[in-house]
Design a protein around this motif. Structure first.
Motif, PDB file in Angstrom:
ATOM      1  N   THR A 390       0.825  -1.213   0.000  1.00 37.14           N
ATOM      2  CA  THR A 390       0.000   0.000   0.000  1.00 37.14           C
ATOM      3  C   THR A 390       0.853   1.255   0.000  1.00 37.14           C
ATOM      4  O   THR A 390       0.607   2.206  -0.758  1.00 37.14           O
ATOM      5  CB  THR A 390      -0.941   0.005   1.224  1.00 37.14           C
ATOM      6  N   ARG A 393       2.575   1.762  -3.390  1.00 37.21           N
ATOM      7  CA  ARG A 393       1.645   2.289  -4.407  1.00 37.21           C
ATOM      8  C   ARG A 393       1.409   3.785  -4.216  1.00 37.21           C
ATOM      9  O   ARG A 393       1.378   4.543  -5.197  1.00 37.21           O
ATOM     10  CB  ARG A 393       0.317   1.539  -4.335  1.00 37.21           C
ATOM     11  N   ARG A 394       1.265   4.213  -2.990  1.00 37.52           N
ATOM     12  CA  ARG A 394       1.059   5.633  -2.715  1.00 37.52           C
ATOM     13  C   ARG A 394       2.279   6.453  -3.118  1.00 37.52           C
ATOM     14  O   ARG A 394       2.147   7.561  -3.652  1.00 37.52           O
ATOM     15  CB  ARG A 394       0.755   5.849  -1.240  1.00 37.52           C
ATOM     16  N   ARG A 397       2.339   6.910  -6.825  1.00 38.59           N
ATOM     17  CA  ARG A 397       1.326   7.849  -7.308  1.00 38.59           C
ATOM     18  C   ARG A 397       1.760   9.304  -7.096  1.00 38.59           C
ATOM     19  O   ARG A 397       1.364  10.188  -7.869  1.00 38.59           O
ATOM     20  CB  ARG A 397       0.003   7.603  -6.576  1.00 38.59           C
ATOM     21  N   THR A 398       2.503   9.535  -6.032  1.00 35.27           N
ATOM     22  CA  THR A 398       2.919  10.904  -5.729  1.00 35.27           C
ATOM     23  C   THR A 398       4.096  11.369  -6.584  1.00 35.27           C
ATOM     24  O   THR A 398       4.395  12.566  -6.611  1.00 35.27           O
ATOM     25  CB  THR A 398       3.301  11.017  -4.243  1.00 35.27           C
TER      26      THR A 398
END
Length: 399
Positions: A390, A393-394, A397-398
C-alpha cells in the motif's frame, strides 16, 4: 456538534479496545506478570512497545474497514486478503475458533483460581462451580450481561485504580528495591522484547472484534486518532499494574501466584477492604468474558435455531417488518431455549472446564503464546506485506 460527536466516537472506539484488553485475566495480574514483570527491569518499557505495535495494526485494520465499508470480520477478511481470501479467511476462522476456546478457559481458570485462593477450596471444585454459574448465565442471562457489560468494565477499571494507586504509593520503597534487584539480574533485553512481541501478536486476534466498530467513524482517518488514544490509555494502565506488581517482586512466593493482584493486595495496604473488592471484580470480569464468548459460540453453532425462532415469532406493531418480528422474538422467546442451544452451551462449558484444568499460568504462558504463533502467518505477515504494498503504491502515485 458534529465535531463533538466525532470526538465521542473516537474516544468510544478506543474504550472498546481498552475494555476488550482488560478483562478478568488482566485484572488478576497474571498476564502482566507472565509477559513483563518476570523479564526484569525492561517491564517498565515493554508494555508501551506492545501497545504501540497493536495500535499500528488496529489503526490500519479499522482504517481499511471504514474505507472499504466492510464491518463484519468475514467480509472484512475477504476484502483485505483479496485473491488469497479463500486461504487466509478460512485460516482466520480456525484462529478465531482457537481464541474462542482458550479465552473462556482463561476466564474459567481466573475465576476458579481467585475463588480457590479466597476460600481454600480445591481448584478443580472452584472451576466447576464457576463453570456451572457461567453455563446458567450463558443460557438465560446473556441479555443481562450485555446490558451491564459497560458498567462491569468501568467497575473493574475503577477497582484497579482503587487497588493499585494506594499500593504503588505505599510500596515505593519496595518498587525501588525491585528495580535494583531487576537491574542486578541483568536479564537480556531480547527476551523481554520477544515476550512483548508474543503478547502483542496474540492481541492481534482482536481485529475480528474491532472491525465492526469502524462503521461509526465519520472518516477513515478517525481510526488513527482513536487507536492513538487507545495506545496511551492501555499503555498507562499496563505500566500502573507493572509498578503495583513490583511491590511484591522480591517476595519469593510472588512468582508462583496464579492471581498476582490478589497476592499484592494481601501483602499491601488496606488488605481487609481491598481483598474482597478486587476478588469480586476479578470474578465478575472473568464471568462476563466467558459468558460473552460461550454465547457467541452457541450463536455461531445454532444460527439456524435462532433464525427459526425469529421467523416464527408473532409480528409486532409494524406488521410485516423484519425488525418487529425480531423484537417480538426476543420478548416472547426470551426463555424459549432450544435443546440444541443448551447442548452447545454445555459442550462449550465442558471443553472450557477441561482446558482450564491446565491452570491459569499455563494457559496464559503457553496457550496464549500458541495462538500468537498461529497469528504470525495468518495476520502479522500478510498485514506487513499489505502495508508495504500500500505504501509503495502511494509513493509511486505521488511521483
Amino acid at each position: 456538534m458534529k465535531n463533538k460527536k466525532s470526538t465521542a466516537i473516537i474516544l468510544g472506539v478506543s474504550f472498546v479496545w481498552f475494555t476488550t484488553h482488560f478483562g478478568g485475566g488482566f485484572a488478576s495480574g497474571a498476564q502482566i506478570y507472565s509477559y513483563y514483570v518476570r523479564y526484569g527491569i525492561w517491564c517498565i518499557l515493554m508494555p508501551a512497545f506492545a501497545m504501540l505495535y497493536n495500535a499500528i495494526f488496529f489503526a490500519y485494520s479499522l482504517h481499511f474497514a471504514r474505507k472499504h465499508e466492510v464491518y463484519d470480520y468475514r467480509s472484512y477478511n475477504n476484502a483485505f486478503y483479496g485473491k488469497f481470501a479463500p486461504i487466509f479467511s478460512n485460516l482466520f476462522e480456525v484462529l478465531y475458533i482457537c481464541v474462542m476456546c482458550v479465552a473462556p478457559a482463561v476466564a474459567f481458570a481466573t475465576g476458579g483460581a481467585t475463588l480457590s485462593t479466597l476460600t481454600g477450596l480445591p481448584y478443580l471444585l472452584c472451576t466447576f462451580l464457576i463453570g456451572v454459574f457461567i453455563f446458567i448465565v450463558a443460557i438465560f442471562g446473556t441479555d443481562l450481561v450485555r446490558r451491564v457489560a459497560s458498567i462491569l468494565s468501568i467497575c473493574i477499571i475503577a477497582g484497579l485504580l482503587i487497588v493499585y494507586i494506594p499500593n504503588i504509593i505505599a510500596g515505593l520503597p519496595q518498587i525501588t528495591g525491585a528495580a535494583q534487584t531487576m537491574t542486578a539480574q541483568k536479564l537480556p533485553l531480547s527476551d523481554a522484547l520477544y515476550s512483548a512481541f508474543i503478547y502483542g501478536t496474540f492481541q492481534l486476534s482482536n481485529i475480528a472484534v474491532f472491525v465492526q466498530h469502524a462503521k461509526s467513524f465519520e472518516k477513515p482517518g478517525d481510526a488513527i486518532k482513536s487507536m492513538g488514544v487507545g495506545f496511551v490509555v492501555n499503555a498507562l494502565m499496563m505500566i500502573m499494574v507493572v509498578l503495583g506488581l513490583m511491590t511484591v517482586y522480591t517476595n519469593p512466593e510472588a512468582a508462583t501466584q496464579d492471581v498476582p493482584t490478589l497476592f499484592m493486595v494481601q501483602n499491601g495496604v488496606g488488605a481487609s477492604f481491598m481483598t474482597p473488592l478486587i476478588s469480586i471484580l476479578i470474578i465478575l470480569g472473568a464471568v462476563s468474558t466467558a459468558v460473552n464468548m460461550v454465547a457467541a459460540m452457541v450463536k455461531r453453532i445454532c444460527k439456524d435455531s435462532a433464525d427459526t425462532r425469529a421467523a416464527s415469532a408473532p409480528e409486532g406493531t409494524n406488521t410485516g417488518t423484519t425488525t418487529s418480528r425480531q423484537t417480538a422474538a426476543k420478548k416472547t422467546n426470551r426463555w424459549n431455549i432450544s435443546g440444541k442451544e443448551i447442548l452447545a452451551a454445555l459442550i462449550c462449558c465442558v471443553v472450557d472446564f477441561g482446558i482450564a484444568q491446565f491452570g491459569l499460568l499455563t494457559l496464559i504462558q503457553k496457550a496464549y503464546s500458541s495462538i500468537a504463533y498461529l497469528a504470525i502467518p495468518v495476520i502479522l505477515i500478510p498485514y506487513v506485506i499489505h502495508m508495504v504494498v500500500t505504501v509503495s503504491r502511494r509513493m509511486r502515485r505521488t511521483k
